[in-house]
Each structure stands twice: as C-alpha cells, then as structure tokens.
Write a protein that holds these residues in place. Structure first.
Motif, PDB file in Angstrom:
ATOM      1  N   ASP A 226     -23.730  21.723 -17.261  1.00  0.00           N
ATOM      2  CA  ASP A 226     -23.131  21.081 -18.434  1.00  0.00           C
ATOM      3  C   ASP A 226     -21.615  21.016 -18.326  1.00  0.00           C
ATOM      4  O   ASP A 226     -20.977  20.231 -19.032  1.00  0.00           O
ATOM      5  CB  ASP A 226     -23.506  21.849 -19.710  1.00  0.00           C
ATOM      6  N   PHE A 227     -21.020  21.833 -17.450  1.00  0.00           N
ATOM      7  CA  PHE A 227     -19.569  21.781 -17.263  1.00  0.00           C
ATOM      8  C   PHE A 227     -19.116  20.426 -16.736  1.00  0.00           C
ATOM      9  O   PHE A 227     -18.016  19.971 -17.065  1.00  0.00           O
ATOM     10  CB  PHE A 227     -19.113  22.880 -16.301  1.00  0.00           C
ATOM     11  N   TYR A 228     -19.954  19.781 -15.952  1.00  0.00           N
ATOM     12  CA  TYR A 228     -19.524  18.521 -15.340  1.00  0.00           C
ATOM     13  C   TYR A 228     -20.527  17.379 -15.514  1.00  0.00           C
ATOM     14  O   TYR A 228     -20.268  16.271 -15.050  1.00  0.00           O
ATOM     15  CB  TYR A 228     -19.273  18.727 -13.836  1.00  0.00           C
ATOM     16  N   ARG A 229     -21.652  17.637 -16.202  1.00  0.00           N
ATOM     17  CA  ARG A 229     -22.688  16.616 -16.327  1.00  0.00           C
ATOM     18  C   ARG A 229     -23.273  16.621 -17.731  1.00  0.00           C
ATOM     19  O   ARG A 229     -23.522  17.674 -18.301  1.00  0.00           O
ATOM     20  CB  ARG A 229     -23.791  16.873 -15.305  1.00  0.00           C
ATOM     21  N   ARG A 230     -23.481  15.431 -18.275  1.00  0.00           N
ATOM     22  CA  ARG A 230     -24.064  15.313 -19.610  1.00  0.00           C
ATOM     23  C   ARG A 230     -25.517  15.772 -19.574  1.00  0.00           C
ATOM     24  O   ARG A 230     -26.303  15.284 -18.773  1.00  0.00           O
ATOM     25  CB  ARG A 230     -23.984  13.853 -20.077  1.00  0.00           C
ATOM     26  N   PRO A 231     -25.908  16.716 -20.456  1.00  0.00           N
ATOM     27  CA  PRO A 231     -27.278  17.215 -20.423  1.00  0.00           C
ATOM     28  C   PRO A 231     -28.281  16.167 -20.886  1.00  0.00           C
ATOM     29  O   PRO A 231     -27.989  15.339 -21.754  1.00  0.00           O
ATOM     30  CB  PRO A 231     -27.249  18.409 -21.385  1.00  0.00           C
ATOM     31  N   ALA A 232     -29.483  16.252 -20.330  1.00  0.00           N
ATOM     32  CA  ALA A 232     -30.520  15.258 -20.635  1.00  0.00           C
ATOM     33  C   ALA A 232     -30.994  15.358 -22.078  1.00  0.00           C
ATOM     34  O   ALA A 232     -31.445  14.357 -22.649  1.00  0.00           O
ATOM     35  CB  ALA A 232     -31.695  15.439 -19.672  1.00  0.00           C
ATOM     36  N   TRP A 233     -30.910  16.537 -22.698  1.00  0.00           N
ATOM     37  CA  TRP A 233     -31.400  16.678 -24.071  1.00  0.00           C
ATOM     38  C   TRP A 233     -30.520  15.970 -25.091  1.00  0.00           C
ATOM     39  O   TRP A 233     -30.885  15.887 -26.280  1.00  0.00           O
ATOM     40  CB  TRP A 233     -31.584  18.155 -24.450  1.00  0.00           C
ATOM     41  N   LEU A 234     -29.377  15.449 -24.654  1.00  0.00           N
ATOM     42  CA  LEU A 234     -28.530  14.654 -25.547  1.00  0.00           C
ATOM     43  C   LEU A 234     -28.937  13.182 -25.579  1.00  0.00           C
ATOM     44  O   LEU A 234     -28.453  12.419 -26.409  1.00  0.00           O
ATOM     45  CB  LEU A 234     -27.059  14.768 -25.127  1.00  0.00           C
TER      46      LEU A 234
END
Length: 568
Positions: free
Chosen positions: A467-475
């Motif tokens: 999540d520090f560098y990538r948008r999480p899938a649950w969003l």
C-alpha cells in the motif's frame, strides 16, 4: 529572546523541500481511512506522515546534490519555495478544516454519532511533538552514519565510505532497538501479562460440571486454565437456555481448555488436551470445534455461543493457550509459538479422530479469530488430509499475513471485490461479511467447507506493505458497505493510516473493524455446519438474543466479562 533565537535557528536548519512535501503528507493524513480516529491518534499519524514526507524531501535534496546536478539560482529558488509554501499551507489548512467531515464519513457507515470538531489545535500540537521526536531520531541516525563514514573514509573512497556508514548505522540502530525490545521490554510485559493471567476472579467460581475443564475429575486445575481459559469455560450457555430459545431438547455444551501452566511444553499440553477430550466425551458429540485462541489465550464468546445454540448444545470445543501476551506482542516476541501450538493440537485431535468409525465420529471443525485464525490456518496441510478431510473451518478477521487467505483472495474470480471475493464455484471456500456471502444460498458445497468472516473495515485483514506504493484492490468499486466513500489512496500516507488502523481496530462498534458480531457468526456457522431445523424466524431470534447479550456485556451489565476483550 534567547529561546526565540534558538527556535528560529532550528527552523532555518530544516529543509524547504522536506517541509513542503511533509506538509502535503500531513494534509493527506487528515483524510478518512478504515476506522474513526481521535485527535490524539490523528495527531500521532499526522506527525508521522509529516516526518515521512520530510524525510523523502531531504532524501531527494541529498540525491540531487550527490548526483552533482546543477542547483537552481538563488533568486528563483526562493520565489518558487515561497509560492510552494503558500500553496502547501493552504492545502493543509483546507484539509484541517475538513478533517471532522472526513471522520464523520466513517462514523456514518458504522452508525456512530458524528463529531463536531477534529480539535485542530490539540491535533497540531500532538503532530508537532511526534514530528520533533522522529526528527531527533532521524538526525541522530544521520550523525551516526556520518561519524562511521568519516572513519571509513580513511581506508576506502568517500562514496564507498558513505555506503558503509549508512549500512552500519542501520545495523546499529536495529540492534539497539531489537535488543532493548527483547531483553528489557518483552520480559517485563510477559511477566505483567503472566501475573494478570494468573489472577483468580472472585465472580467466577470453579465449575461443578465434570464436562468442563477445571471442574471435578478434570485433568487441568481451575488455576491452570489461566484467566482467558476460565472466562471461556464459565461463559458457556446452559442446556436450559439453549432449549428455551430453540424449543427443542438440548445438551449441555462441553467446553475444554488447556492453559500454559498445564505442562512445560506444547506437545505436553496437546497430549493433556486430547486426554481431557476423551475424559469429557468430546468425541461422542455431534460436532467438535478445535479453537486456536488469540495471543492472550482469549476465545471470542460471540463465535462459540452461536455454534452451541445452532447445534442444540451437542458440541464440544477445545482451546490450547500458547502465550500470555496480546496478539501483536505475541507475534513479535514468539511468532512460531502460536503455529506450533495449533499444529500440535490439531495433529493430536486429527490422529485420534481418524481412528473412529466415520458414521459415528463427530463433525470436525476449526476456528480462530485474528492471530488465532492465522495460526489455525497454519495448523492444517490440505494434502495431508485429502483422503480423510475435516468437515470445515470458520476463520474470522484473518490477518493480512495469512498465506492461505492471501492465495485464495489473489485467485478470486474476475470481477469479485477483494473485500468479499468469490473463489471459483464456492464449493470449497466462501467469504462473508455483515451481509453474508455473495454465493447463492442454494449453491452446493464440497466435502470440506471453509468460511472466512471478514469486514471491509478491518485493517488487520486488509493492510498490505505494498500500500506504500500501490493502490489496494479493496478500494476498487464496488466498495465494502462499511468503508467511507471519501477514502482515497495516497502514496506512503495510506499505508501509515491503515497501519494505525490496525492498532485501534477494536475501537469501532461491534460489527465493524476487528470486532466481530454474534449475529454474523450465526450466518457463518450456518454456512460451515449446514445445520438444519432452524426457521428464519428462529434464526432472527437467536441473532437478537446473542446481540443483546453482547451489548449488555459491553455496557458492563451481566456477567459476560469475556466480551470485554472485544476482538482479542
């Protein structure tokens, strides 16, 4: 006057680029995440986010000079910095004024009363203190790295010396932190938790039922159960209470537990657990639940009460304690203990269970919450029991490090959301939340039923270092019903927000975050066990009764003290 000069000197020593980037990170940290925050937790988060942004800004400036790139002219640098400072301060002020609205967007989906203010003054003072502490630690680290590099430069080239200084300073700080944590803090905490675990509660007398651990003829004394074990054993519903709700004959549920004091090692405690099960007649029941507790040994009463009512009390459950510490501390201090204990208990129970005639032995289920869910998943090897599988498992709030959960979530069907995935045709595993599962109720199950009960607002489940560098899938849309529509992803900051959410994941109301509600356990156990004979009206009565019991316990009424852990 002297203090003012000192303050101005300290301010001038700060990096302009770092302050601007830190201010933007500060503003982003004020946006909503998964659970509501107080001004204190928000202030700590804002200060840590500011420090992270400041550190990245300082690192960028250092890299620019290290690569010997041309510096901008002083005339333009000052004017650009002034314009950027005004913009950043404006952005921070706007976000600060909207902070309460952001928190209320979380509170609204959780049915909580709104707050009138985010207490910006207290928030900023807390953030400033947090940043000052982190800045001091950062400068101490830099001072150590430079000192080591200066000595190394006598033997190697400057740039090699810089790398050596950075590496050795990192090793030094890690060793100091690790040494202090393990040699000083953990023994103190372990001793404190151990003494608390040993306290005998006057309101919880020793049971006189031979079907209970700690009772007459039990292989484990009442004191050896530990506090969590005594809470688990004493909070059992009676056969009369179960029968009064179901209007059917019911049996007295069997609750068994083996505390840390029962034997010197894990294998010894597992052997005692198996003999205790044989003594109490656990293998003569309709269902048998092997429980892996949380770090402190706690078993969620919401889960086991639901199972015992649904199965008319014809169920035995067994838990094995592996730590005194809370789940996070247990995971840090002895990460292997929980998995070893869960594996030892499962192996002992499964080995005996497979010797029994299939038509006479009980249904065998596994259960665990939080760290218990992680360790319970680690206790089974699917390939080892493929010829004679268990009947199912219910794992609630599985931590993000759960390998099986992660594998199933990553392999979900295209189009199904990460917060409630669908895996193939749903015969093997199903994911549930407050609104049940997305798999049709009449969809057939296979021989083994795995159910994950998880809330989209549970940071313990959905944190990810990426999540520090990538948008999480649950969003991605559609979002979970208990996630704020105003939650946005920001590099670095969102990961810090979710990390803090893990620390306060048990503060939301029951049914959100990491606090799993009894009515949702009812649906989950119905799916796992496939129990029949319960009408829709009876199921609703059961949900209402268990929810009311949990609510009264949370308010301090009644004697269900085991609910006070609220998620373990």
């Amino acid at each position: 006057m002297w203090g003012m000069r000192l303050a101005m000197r300290a301010l001038r020593s700060l990096s302009g680029v770092g302050l601007m980037l830190g201010t933007l990170f500060f503003a982003a940290s004020l946006t909503p995440s998964l659970v509501p925050r107080t001004y204190l937790t928000q202030g700590v988060l804002a200060g840590a986010s500011f420090a992270a942004g400041y550190g990245l800004g300082v690192g960028w400036r250092w890299l620019w000079h290290y690569l010997e790139l041309p510096a901008p002219q002083e005339f333009w640098r000052r004017r650009v910095n002034a314009v950027m400072a005004v913009i950043c301060l404006g952005v921070a002020l706007v976000f600060l004024l909207r902070a309460a609205d952001g928190q209320n967007s979380i509170r609204a989906v959780m049915g909580m009363a709104p707050v009138e203010s985010a207490h910006p003054v207290k928030l900023c003072l807390t953030a400033l203190a947090t940043f000052a502490v982190l800045l001091a630690l950062g400068r101490l680290f830099a001072l150590a790295a430079r000192a080591i590099a200066a000595r190394a430069h006598r033997l190697v080239p400057r740039r090699v010396a810089n790398v050596v200084g950075l590496g050795l300073a990192t090793l030094l700080f890690w060793s100091l932190a690790n040494g202090v944590l393990i040699r000083a803090a953990f023994p103190l905490l372990d001793s404190s938790f151990q003494r608390y675990d040993a306290l005998l509660e006057p309101e919880r007398p020793r049971p006189d039922d031979p079907l209970q651990s700690g009772g007459p003829d039990s292989l484990v004394s009442w004191r050896e159960l530990g506090r969590a074990g005594r809470e688990f054993v004493a909070s059992r519903a009676t056969a009369a209470e179960i029968s009064a709700l179901s209007a059917r004959p019911a049996k007295q549920p069997i609750r068994l537990y083996v505390g840390l004091r029962a034997a010197e090692d894990t294998e010894g405690r597992a052997r005692i657990a198996l003999e205790e099960m044989k003594r109490a007649g656990a293998f003569d029941r309709k269902a048998l639940v092997v429980i892996t507790p949380t770090g402190t040994g706690w078993v969620d009463p919401s889960a086991m009460n639901a199972a015992e009512f649904l199965l008319d009390g014809d169920v035995a459950s067994i838990g094995l304690q592996y730590s005194y510490l809370s789940s996070p501390l247990s995971l840090l201090a002895h990460p292997e203990y929980g998995a070893d204990a869960a594996r030892a208990l499962f192996n002992a129970v499964y080995a005996h269970w497979t010797t029994l005639p299939r038509e006479q032995r009980p249904k065998l289920y596994l259960h665990g919450l939080s760290l218990g869910a992680l360790n319970s998943q680690s206790s089974v090897e699917m390939l080892e029991m493929i010829g004679d599988p268990i009947d199912g498992a219910l794992w609630s709030g599985p931590p993000f490090g759960s390998r099986l959960w992660r594998s199933l979530t990553n392999g979900r069907n295209p189009g199904s959301p990460a917060w409630r995935p669908e895996y193939r045709d749903g015969r093997f595993v199903r994911f549930m939340n407050q609104h049940g599962t997305s798999v049709p109720a009449d969809a057939p199950w296979g021989a083994l039923r795995l159910v994950y009960l998880q809330y989209a607002s549970d940071a313990v489940t959905f944190f990810d270092y990426r999540d520090f560098y990538r948008r999480p899938a649950w969003l991605d849309a559609p979002r979970g019903p208990d996630v704020s529509p105003r939650l946005r992803w920001y590099p670095v900051v969102t990961a810090l927000q979710i990390a803090l959410d893990m620390a306060v994941a048990t503060t939301p109301p029951m049914g959100y975050g990491h606090v799993y509600a009894p009515e949702h356990y009812v649906d989950a156990w119905l799916a796992v066990t496939g129990v029949e004979g319960w009408s829709a009206e009876a199921v609703q009565r059961l949900k209402h009764q268990l929810a009311e019991q949990a609510r009264r316990a949370g308010e301090g009424a009644g004697d269900e003290a085991s609910y006070s852990n609220r998620g373990g």
